[in-house]
Design a protein around this motif. Structure first.
Motif, PDB file in Angstrom:
ATOM      1  N   GLU A 166      46.480   9.601  49.342  1.00 20.39           N
ATOM      2  CA  GLU A 166      46.208   8.259  48.842  1.00 20.39           C
ATOM      3  C   GLU A 166      45.077   7.642  49.642  1.00 20.39           C
ATOM      4  O   GLU A 166      44.782   8.078  50.755  1.00 20.39           O
ATOM      5  CB  GLU A 166      47.459   7.379  48.986  1.00 20.39           C
ATOM      6  N   GLU A 167      44.482   6.585  49.076  1.00 17.92           N
ATOM      7  CA  GLU A 167      43.441   5.849  49.796  1.00 17.92           C
ATOM      8  C   GLU A 167      44.001   5.338  51.118  1.00 17.92           C
ATOM      9  O   GLU A 167      45.153   4.898  51.194  1.00 17.92           O
ATOM     10  CB  GLU A 167      42.967   4.651  48.965  1.00 17.92           C
ATOM     11  N   ALA A 214      32.884   3.987  54.857  1.00 20.51           N
ATOM     12  CA  ALA A 214      33.400   4.705  53.688  1.00 20.51           C
ATOM     13  C   ALA A 214      34.215   3.777  52.800  1.00 20.51           C
ATOM     14  O   ALA A 214      34.112   3.830  51.572  1.00 20.51           O
ATOM     15  CB  ALA A 214      34.238   5.901  54.120  1.00 20.51           C
ATOM     16  N   ARG A 215      35.003   2.917  53.413  1.00 20.23           N
ATOM     17  CA  ARG A 215      35.840   1.997  52.633  1.00 20.23           C
ATOM     18  C   ARG A 215      35.023   0.913  51.949  1.00 20.23           C
ATOM     19  O   ARG A 215      35.418   0.402  50.896  1.00 20.23           O
ATOM     20  CB  ARG A 215      36.899   1.378  53.530  1.00 20.23           C
ATOM     21  N   PRO A 241      31.710   1.912  47.301  1.00 17.48           N
ATOM     22  CA  PRO A 241      32.497   2.450  46.179  1.00 17.48           C
ATOM     23  C   PRO A 241      32.224   3.918  45.877  1.00 17.48           C
ATOM     24  O   PRO A 241      32.979   4.544  45.140  1.00 17.48           O
ATOM     25  CB  PRO A 241      32.095   1.559  45.004  1.00 17.48           C
ATOM     26  N   SER A 270      32.382   6.253  48.112  1.00 18.55           N
ATOM     27  CA  SER A 270      33.043   7.068  49.129  1.00 18.55           C
ATOM     28  C   SER A 270      34.457   6.570  49.356  1.00 18.55           C
ATOM     29  O   SER A 270      34.822   5.465  48.947  1.00 18.55           O
ATOM     30  CB  SER A 270      32.251   7.042  50.440  1.00 18.55           C
ATOM     31  N   THR A 271      35.242   7.401  50.010  1.00 19.93           N
ATOM     32  CA  THR A 271      36.632   7.058  50.274  1.00 19.93           C
ATOM     33  C   THR A 271      37.145   7.862  51.456  1.00 19.93           C
ATOM     34  O   THR A 271      36.549   8.861  51.843  1.00 19.93           O
ATOM     35  CB  THR A 271      37.529   7.342  49.047  1.00 19.93           C
ATOM     36  N   LEU A 317      40.868   9.574  52.172  1.00 19.86           N
ATOM     37  CA  LEU A 317      42.192   9.849  51.630  1.00 19.86           C
ATOM     38  C   LEU A 317      43.078  10.374  52.747  1.00 19.86           C
ATOM     39  O   LEU A 317      42.617  11.124  53.608  1.00 19.86           O
ATOM     40  CB  LEU A 317      42.103  10.885  50.509  1.00 19.86           C
ATOM     41  N   MET A 327      37.498  12.641  54.066  1.00 23.11           N
ATOM     42  CA  MET A 327      36.553  11.623  53.614  1.00 23.11           C
ATOM     43  C   MET A 327      35.702  12.283  52.538  1.00 23.11           C
ATOM     44  O   MET A 327      35.245  13.416  52.714  1.00 23.11           O
ATOM     45  CB  MET A 327      35.672  11.143  54.762  1.00 23.11           C
ATOM     46  N   TRP A 364      38.815  13.726  43.857  1.00 23.67           N
ATOM     47  CA  TRP A 364      38.194  12.404  43.901  1.00 23.67           C
ATOM     48  C   TRP A 364      36.722  12.520  43.512  1.00 23.67           C
ATOM     49  O   TRP A 364      36.210  11.717  42.721  1.00 23.67           O
ATOM     50  CB  TRP A 364      38.351  11.797  45.303  1.00 23.67           C
TER      51      TRP A 364
END
Length: 139
Positions: free
Chosen positions: A8-9, A41-42, A45, A47-48, A50, A63, A98
Motif C-alpha cells: 500500500e501507499e 516521491a510522495r 504524482p 512517483s510513490t 509502497l 519506490m 504501479w
C-alpha cells in the motif's frame, strides 16, 4: 506468481520505519537523505513509495517513479530476517504494477556494480543488463 503480501501507499506513520528499513538494508548513502527522498516521491504524482506490513510494522518497501518514458524502481528493501520468503519478488511486482497503471511499458532499476547478490536477484526476475552507463550530476 501472485504474492500473498499486500503493498500500500506509505502513510505518515510509516516514514520512520521505512527509513530504518533502508538503513538496515544498507540502501542509504550520506549524500541521499532518505526522509527527503520519501517526501519528494510522495509530493510527485508520478512517483510513490509502497510498503508491506506485518504485525511488527513495515517489512518491505519499493519506490516507483514514471518519467513519461520508462518506469524506475528504487529502494526495494526487505527486512533482513524475512529474506527468502518471496517478499522481494512481491515488492518488485507491486512496483511494476504501479508503473504499469501509470503507463510505463518498461521498468528499469540501478544496482551498485559491487552488489552481486542484488544483481542475481533481479536477473532471476527477468531483468538484464541494458549495456548502458548511468551518468549523473548534482544540480
Amino acid at each position: 506468481m501472485t504474492s500473498t503480501w499486500t503493498f500500500e501507499e506509505i502513510a505518515d506513520d510509516d516514514v520512520a520505519q521505512v527509513v530504518a528499513l533502508w538503513h538496515a538494508c544498507d540502501l542509504t548513502r550520506p549524500w541521499n537523505d532518505p526522509h527527503l527522498d520519501i517526501a519528494d516521491a510522495r509530493a510527485n504524482p508520478a512517483s510513490t513509495v509502497l510498503v508491506a506490513r506485518d504485525a511488527s510494522g513495515v517489512v518491505a518497501s519499493v519506490m516507483a517513479a514514471y518519467d513519461g518514458h520508462r518506469g524506475w524502481l528504487y529502494y526495494v528493501a526487505v527486512s533482513p530476517d524475512l529474506r527468502g520468503a518471496g517478499l522481494g519478488r512481491a515488492a518488485v511486482e507491486a512496483g511494476e504494477a504501479w508503473l504499469r497503471a501509470a503507463g510505463a511499458r518498461k521498468t528499469q532499476l540501478m544496482v551498485r556494480t559491487t552488489n552481486d547478490q542484488a544483481v542475481g536477484f533481479y536477473e532471476r526476475l527477468g531483468y538484464a543488463d541494458q549495456s548502458t552507463t548511468v551518468l549523473g550530476r548534482w544540480l
